[in-house]
Design an enzyme around this catalytic site. Structure first.
Site, PDB file in Angstrom:
ATOM      1  CB  CYS A 597       3.794 -31.616  44.554  1.00 34.34           C
ATOM      2  SG  CYS A 597       5.160 -30.439  44.756  1.00 34.34           S
ATOM      3  CD  GLU A 632       1.382 -33.809  42.114  1.00 30.37           C
ATOM      4  OE1 GLU A 632       2.134 -33.294  41.263  1.00 30.37           O
ATOM      5  OE2 GLU A 632       1.784 -34.204  43.222  1.00 30.37           O
TER       6      GLU A 632
END
Length: 642
Positions: A597, A632
């Site tokens: 992330c 991401e």
């Protein structure tokens, strides 16, 4: 300009944060744009010049429709402002503390103004902004600020302002560089005046703030080149900015005017987009957002990963879905410590416990882009429709709880939860909810971590499975999977049908129990989950129990065949620890599938993996959160053959 000088022109006339230049330079289009222009300039603390006394002319020339929108409530608003003049004057002249009854009287008047203003505008957030600016006027009158007078305007310089290299509110025309920062700010570099006072520069450097490393790109590239960070811009734009803070190696500025706009600039659908910290990119087309994210990942792998372009494959185009608004299935709005009503001390003295806890909640929303103050957000454009429907009632209920003295912690702020699980919104952290991903059902506590974009999630799982199951370079089929930082078992369970054995490891014991329950819920028997740190999995002597073909088998992770074993890594934002990476290297799996992330920490960890002899097969960014800076990213590594 004191609160006593509020004119009857309109509430706008009190907005001393809104400079003449900013009002006249922005192109306003009706209510939404008027509010956006106002909110974009708003700050709680002293950053704005006072507007000239002839506020009517400025407002009319800026946007006549903002005057007409005040409507029939104008006279009442004017009267209330007049009534607050003497109180505000006392606060300013006598330097009264916030506990003084006159301070509370002033707040009561402002609350009435807020209520009236909310009836004049379709945007409830505008009434919040009015309240916030009025609060700043009072707070600023109590601060130890220096004043600079020039023409009609009066600028108050914060006491701790660092004067080097630019004076407070210095206006500059700058060109935004090709890349934004990881926080979504534009970068500009300017030549410094060679005649700048060296003693001033040295003094400023000696008082460097601990926040000077807030932006990774803050270090000046060359002597006499100074970095300026600007919000709400697009690479390549020529903009007019105003300095409000200097650090040891860079400055922060507000955006005043877009001189040469990018062709990718659009009008944000949210009137709070320029100030709310939830979204950074609403003013940019979605195609350009994704191009920028691809470029950012490429640059991070080159810069933080220490890789040359030829050393790894070109980063693939950022993958997204058509759902660029209304996609987020979880939001966590906040409110700060509520204000006690003026009667609470009397009630406490009289033994009325409920009344003594009665209070008022201010803004309920998210932090500003450039501060920790809250923006009131009655509607979130990136949240799902179900969440926005529930948000209206939740905000009302929470404020009523405060008024009735029912808050559990009336002296503290709190974070609210709204989790949309297949169309049902849950607000209790401890309640279990179900979410469907493809044909799999996952059950977890509403407050626990689970990916928050149900439209993108199936695509992410598919790509992880595809990357994990590909035949190895030597032609072997991958048979064993270890899912580190497994959470509720998303990737291990999603991949289980393609492997003989899957093992997940997670430090959160409750998440491990959820993962086991999810495996059972979906009839999966070749998965087991372990509660431990990720570092412990490779050295563990505790067997994992797998049911295969009706028989229970105890297996040791250390016995998995290395060449056909895949390790899936999905760490928190801080990335993997060096200890984990060292043990991963010693374990030596044939393939590492790394979901992150934060591509910055992923790029840092890539440097270790490459040094261990792994080769980068692919790098795939995902636009999991459109309109925001967040990325991401999936990177696949293959153990190099001897």
């Amino acid at each position: 300009m004191s609160m006593a000088n509020l004119s009857a022109a309109a509430p706008f006339a009190s907005l001393k944060r809104v400079g003449t230049a900013s009002l006249s330079s922005l192109s306003l289009r009706g209510h939404g744009a008027s509010e956006s222009a106002f909110v974009a300039r708003h700050r709680y603390h002293a950053r704005r010049p006072a507007i000239p006394r002839d506020a009517n002319n400025i407002l009319v020339s800026s946007d006549k429709r903002s005057i007409s929108s005040i409507g029939t409530h104008m006279e009442s608003i004017q009267a209330l402002y007049s009534a607050t003049d003497s109180v505000a004057q006392d606060i300013e002249m006598q330097d009264l503390p916030s506990e003084d009854p006159k301070y509370q009287q002033h707040w009561n008047s402002l609350e009435s103004i807020q209520a009236l203003w909310s009836k004049t505008s379709p945007f409830t957030s505008f009434s919040w902004a009015m309240n916030a600016v009025a609060e700043a006027n009072v707070q600023e009158s109590q601060g130890d600020n220096k004043e600079i007078n020039g023409g009609d305007a009066e600028v108050k310089v914060p006491a701790k302002f660092r004067p080097y290299p630019f004076p407070y509110h210095k206006e500059l025309t700058v060109r935004i560089e090709p890349s934004l920062t990881n926080l979504g700010f534009g970068i500009a570099r300017v030549e410094l005046d060679e005649n700048l006072d060296k003693d001033t520069a040295s003094a400023a450097s000696d008082t460097a703030s601990v926040n000077d490393n807030e932006h990774e790109e803050a270090k000046p590239i060359e002597k006499k080149k100074w970095v300026i960070f600007v919000p709400n811009v697009i690479p390549g734009e020529l903009v007019l900015v105003k300095i409000y803070r200097n650090y040891a190696s860079y400055s922060d500025a507000d955006l005043l005017q877009i001189i040469e706009p990018s062709p990718d600039r659009i009008e944000p659908p949210c009137s709070l987009a320029t100030i709310c910290g939830g979204c950074q990119y609403q003013h940019i087309t979605i195609d350009r957002q994704r191009e920028m994210k691809t470029m950012q990942v490429q640059e991070l792998f080159e810069r933080l990963g220490g890789l040359e372009t030829h050393e790894f494959p070109t980063v693939l185009d950022t993958l997204g879905t058509p759902e660029v608004f209304g996609y987020r299935s979880k939001i966590t709005p906040h409110y700060e410590a509520p204000m006690r009503k003026k009667e609470w001390k009397n009630a406490q003295n009289n033994g009325d416990a409920a009344a003594s806890k009665s209070c008022e909640i201010g803004s309920i929303g998210f932090k500003e882009k450039a501060s920790r103050r809250l923006v009131d957000v009655p509607f979130c454009h990136i949240a799902t429709p179900a969440i926005n429907d529930a948000l209206v009632q939740i905000r009302e209920d929470k404020r009523e709880e405060a008024r009735q003295g029912l808050l559990k912690k009336p002296n503290k702020g709190a974070t609210l939860l709204l989790r949309d699980s297949d169309g049902v919104v849950e607000t209790n952290h401890n309640v279990y909810v179900n979410t469907t991903v493809k044909d799999l059902v996952f059950r977890f506590q509403a407050g626990n971590f689970f990916q928050n974009n149900p439209f993108m999630l199936p695509k992410m799982v598919d790509l992880v499975v595809d990357a994990a199951t590909k035949t190895s370079p030597s032609g072997k089929t991958m048979t064993h999977l270890i899912d580190c930082y497994c959470g509720s078992g998303l990737f291990a369970i999603g991949s289980s049908r393609s492997f003989d054995v899957c093992v997940g490891i997670e430090v959160n014991k409750m998440a491990v129990e959820e993962a086991r329950e999810n495996a059972a819920l979906n009839g999966i028997q070749n998965c087991d989950f372990v509660s431990a740190s990720a570092e412990a999995i490779f050295l563990s002597k505790d067997p994992v129990r797998i049911t295969k073909e009706g028989d229970d088998k105890d297996l040791l992770v250390g016995d998995f065949p290395r060449e056909s074993t895949v390790v899936v890594v999905d760490p928190p934002r801080k990335g993997c620890s060096e200890e984990f990476l060292q043990q991963l290297n010693e374990y030596g799996p044939g393939r590492v599938v790394y979901m992150s992330c934060d591509p910055a920490t992923q790029a840092r960890d890539t440097k270790f993996l490459v040094s261990f002899g792994y080769e980068i097969v692919s790098v795939q960014p995902f636009d999991l959160f459109p309109q925001t800076r967040h990325i991401e990213c999936l990177a696949v590594f293959e153990r190099a053959l001897d």
